[in-house]
Design an enzyme around this catalytic site. Structure first.
Site, PDB file in Angstrom:
ATOM      1  CG  ASP A  98      -1.941   1.045   1.269  1.00 50.43           C
ATOM      2  OD1 ASP A  98      -2.768   1.025   0.357  1.00 50.43           O
ATOM      3  OD2 ASP A  98      -1.940   1.897   2.183  1.00 50.43           O
TER       4      ASP A  98
ATOM      5  CD  GLU B 189      15.891 -14.497   3.878  1.00 48.53           C
ATOM      6  OE1 GLU B 189      15.202 -15.086   4.745  1.00 48.53           O
ATOM      7  OE2 GLU B 189      16.482 -13.424   4.082  1.00 48.53           O
TER       8      GLU B 189
END
Ligand code: NOJ
Length: 551
Positions: free
Chosen positions: A209, A262
């Site tokens: 956002d 990751e």
């Protein structure tokens, strides 16, 4: 986790069709008038049947709901009106079983004023480390009674609010949404932990956002901008703006990308970035986020050259950084595109909403034709497309919501000059009957127009001419093209105006869009989908699009 074959690879987002769920308005499982997580879970098979790849859920975290959940009081819990963490886990598991990925909304620019961090900041007083999480300043004038600058909040009114001890805090949205101070490393650390919290639960990505607003230049003296609307400040007047689209923001997204990478398969980040032309690609450079919403496409006025220009520009911009373009026609913040296309060019939509949609009157039949055509255009383009809940039902903007029902903070903050965004957030009609047309067992939190019985999902799925059936057919075809589209992310223009645009994809799909008025001949091949009926001689009328398989 089972993922449908078309989305199984690590670059799944490049060509994905992502469906936006505005959680409060999708489906209400417990009759409290507001949509919730269990409501979504119960409808997931229908969404999977539509042929989408992923859903994006708007915020469902603990929140006083001053801004529909974009005022987060606890980033690691579900608001009790919307469900629980367990409900979320069940939703995620069910979505994955059905082959759908789930993207959640992250709100890093501001918290709710009810967040523990903000309460601590108020309690701790000026100069405290707690206050350093936010943007507090002394006021101007001899007694500090004037705000630190003349900045205006997005929902209207000053962007600064004074607290009891005399200091002021910055909020670029409602006063109940204090902006965080991203130059404080504690804020960055907290958000990395929040990212991991949801990634560890299994989410497939984040919609970020106000991605363009997180980094700010707040060195003293704060400049007065002297212009009423921050949006205008961004778009037309100030290039090196202290608040929007600053270069420093990219360091934050680079660090988030490292975290996303990751995880396996890699998770994605999608920027909500309202930026000046040419600046969007910076958010999707190879070491940053994966996608950024294409608001240029969403804002394109009806017309052949307008679409040709925005498509050409968007493809070139994305290609320049090795990303794919994204396409979006509607979302929970803007006028639904069916109504936008139904209004005369350059209509002042704020004034139109204030007139309850009477001045001018919208030509909804025309809007519907154009919206259906725009879908075929969007789904044939290289890249990823976002569908906003309800557009598959051909929902128009609800322009005549009575003031007593309006909940968007824009209404109050603008002094009742702007009705805001509730008209595109009216809860979905699922069944032709019931107190809220199958949205829930009770009424819905915003009133639904009575004629939505005919637009209900259940009514449309048995009507081969319905907009829902058009979406279903087009999305299913799109799924069969997915591997070919992923293998070759280019298009070849066949015609670029004045009234018709058409292009081919290397799998033999040709998309023709006729802006009219004359009907046009289609290329040789098998016509597989049209947005409206062809005329007697097999010609494509104006305000319509068609897909032809030429191989
Ligand atoms: C963008 C969101 O989409 C909108 O609904 C919200 O009001 C603002 N950001 C502030 O969070």
């Amino acid at each position: 986790m089972t993922i449908a074959p078309t989305t199984a690879d690590a670059r799944w987002w490049r060509e994905a069709i992502i469906y936006e769920i505005y959680v409060r308005s999708f489906a209400d499982s417990d009759g409290n008038t507001v949509g919730d997580l269990n409501g979504i879970t119960s409808r997931l098979p229908q969404l999977a049947g539509l042929g989408i790849d992923a859903v994006w859920l708007t915020p469902f975290y603990r929140s006083p709901m001053v801004d529909g959940g974009y005022d987060v009081a606890d980033y690691r819990d579900v608001d009790p009106t919307l469900g629980s963490l367990r409900d979320f886990d069940l939703l995620l598991a069910r979505a994955h079983e059905l082959g759908l990925r789930v993207i959640v909304d992250l709100v890093p620019n501001h918290t709710s004023s009810e967040h523990a961090w903000f309460k601590a900041a108020l309690a701790a007083g000026p100069g405290s480390p707690e206050r350093m999480r936010y943007i507090f300043r002394d006021g101007r004038g001899s007694d500090g009674s004037e705000p630190p600058s003349d900045w205006i909040a997005n929902f209207g009114g000053p962007a600064w609010t004074q607290v009891a001890d005399g200091q002021w805090y910055l909020h670029m949205f409602a006063p109940e949404q204090p902006d965080l101070n991203w130059s404080n490393p504690v804020v960055a650390e907290s958000f990395e932990a929040i990212l991991r919290f949801w990634l560890d639960r299994g989410v497939d990505g984040f919609r970020i956002d106000v991605a363009h607003g997180v980094a700010k230049d707040l060195k003293e003296p704060l400049p007065n901008l002297g212009i009423r609307s921050v949006d205008r400040q961004l778009r037309y007047e100030v290039v090196d703006h202290p608040l929007w689209d600053r270069d420093e923001v990219h360091d934050i997204f680079r660090s988030w990308r490292r975290i996303l990478d990751e995880y396996s398969p890699p998770r994605i980040g999608v920027a909500e970035a309202w930026v000046m032309p040419g600046r969007r690609a910076r958010y999707v450079r190879p070491d940053e986020l994966h996608q950024a919403f294409n608001f240029d496409f969403l804002q394109t006025a009806w017309g052949c050259s307008n679409f040709v220009d925005v498509i050409t520009g968007s493809l070139a911009e994305a290609e320049g950084v090795g990303a794919t373009a994204t396409w979006v026609l509607s979302n929970h913040d803007v006028l639904r595109h069916l109504s936008r296309y139904a209004l005369p060019p350059a209509t002042d939509t704020v004034a139109w909403l204030l007139s309850d949609g009477t001045q001018p009157l919208a030509d909804l039949a025309l809007g519907s034709k154009r919206a259906r055509a725009a879908l075929l255009l969007m789904l044939a383009l290289p890249g990823s497309a976002y569908v906003y809940q309800g557009e598959e039902l051909g929902l128009p903007e609800v322009a005549d919501i009575a003031p007593q029902y309006l909940q968007d903070p824009t209404w109050e903050r603008s002094g009742h000059h702007d009705k805001g965004r509730d008209g595109c957030r009216v809860p979905l009609p699922w069944e032709p009957e019931g107190p809220s047309f199958g949205f829930g067992s009770a009424a819905a939190w915003l009133p639904q127009p009575t004629d939505w019985a005919t637009r209900a999902w259940a009514a449309q799925e048995v009507d081969s001419t319905s907009t829902l059936e058009l979406y279903r057919t087009a999305l299913r075809w799109r799924r069969t093209f997915a591997a070919d589209f992923a293998a070759d992310e280019s298009l070849t223009w066949i015609e670029r105006g004045p009234a018709v645009l058409s292009f081919s994809r290397s799998n033999g799909l040709v998309c023709v869009m006729n802006f009219g008025p004359a009907a046009v001949t289609l290329p040789d091949g098998k016509v597989i989908v049209t947005s409206g009926e062809l005329d007697g001689g097999g010609l494509l009328p104006g305000d319509a699009a068609a897909w032809i398989l030429t191989k």
